[in-house]
Write an enzyme that holds these catalytic residues in place. Structure first.
Site, PDB file in Angstrom:
ATOM      1  N   ILE A 128       0.846  -1.195   0.000  1.00  0.00           N
ATOM      2  CA  ILE A 128       0.000   0.000   0.000  1.00  0.00           C
ATOM      3  C   ILE A 128       0.882   1.245   0.000  1.00  0.00           C
ATOM      4  O   ILE A 128       1.789   1.359   0.814  1.00  0.00           O
ATOM      5  CB  ILE A 128      -0.890   0.013   1.261  1.00  0.00           C
ATOM      6  N   CYS A 129       0.591   2.154  -0.913  1.00  0.00           N
ATOM      7  CA  CYS A 129       1.310   3.426  -0.951  1.00  0.00           C
ATOM      8  C   CYS A 129       0.503   4.438  -0.152  1.00  0.00           C
ATOM      9  O   CYS A 129      -0.518   4.942  -0.625  1.00  0.00           O
ATOM     10  CB  CYS A 129       1.492   3.883  -2.401  1.00  0.00           C
ATOM     11  N   LEU A 130       0.941   4.687   1.076  1.00  0.00           N
ATOM     12  CA  LEU A 130       0.215   5.589   1.969  1.00  0.00           C
ATOM     13  C   LEU A 130       1.232   6.210   2.921  1.00  0.00           C
ATOM     14  O   LEU A 130       2.009   5.483   3.552  1.00  0.00           O
ATOM     15  CB  LEU A 130      -0.837   4.783   2.743  1.00  0.00           C
TER      16      LEU A 130
END
Length: 154
Positions: free
Chosen positions: A86-88
């Site tokens: 996840i890109c967060l």
């Protein structure tokens, strides 16, 4: 010791007062550092009625280091890759990320749920899905719904 008691506190809070649409539990009763979570796809999103499983690995240095969270259920999303990463920003340490020890697993899962409802196409992990989201929203929504039915339906 601090880490264990903090994790116990977080887990019991998640059990008694979970954020709407989110559940989290210990994967093995003996280990506190491996957790599982489920996020229900939000209403009025292409993930609606989907149940998405996530794996949470809590590092030794938690809360000074963020947990590693990834989707186990395939999801069609510009900020989540095929390995479930996840890109967060809150999942990364500064300077690139926004993780702070004051955040907790509940906050992270809520942020992921929000990201599902509102993708960020300007910081994509999946460039092709991102451009589809930007330039062909109908196709993106259709693909995301199909994946949800195929992988996240019970």
């Amino acid at each position: 010791m601090q880490r264990a008691s903090r994790l116990q506190r977080e887990l019991s809070l998640l059990a008694t007062e979970p954020p709407p649409g989110i559940t989290c539990w210990q994967h093995h009763h003996s280990q506190l550092d491996e957790l599982r979570a489920q996020i229900l796809g939000g209403a009025d999103t292409p993930y609606e009625k989907g149940i998405f499983n996530l794996e949470i690995v809590v590092p030794e240095r938690y809360p000074f280091e963020p947990p590693k969270i990834r989707f186990l259920t395939p999801i069609y999303h510009p900020n989540i890759d095929s390995a479930g990463r996840i890109c967060l920003d809150v999942l990364k340490l500064p300077p690139k990320g926004a993780w702070r020890p004051s955040l907790n697993i509940s906050t992270l899962l809520t942020s992921i749920q929000l990201l599902m409802a509102e993708p960020n196409p300007d910081d994509p992990l999946m460039a092709d899905i991102s451009s589809e989201f930007k330039y062909n929203k109908q196709l993106f929504l259709q693909n995301a719904r199909e994946w949800t039915q195929k992988y996240a339906s019970q």
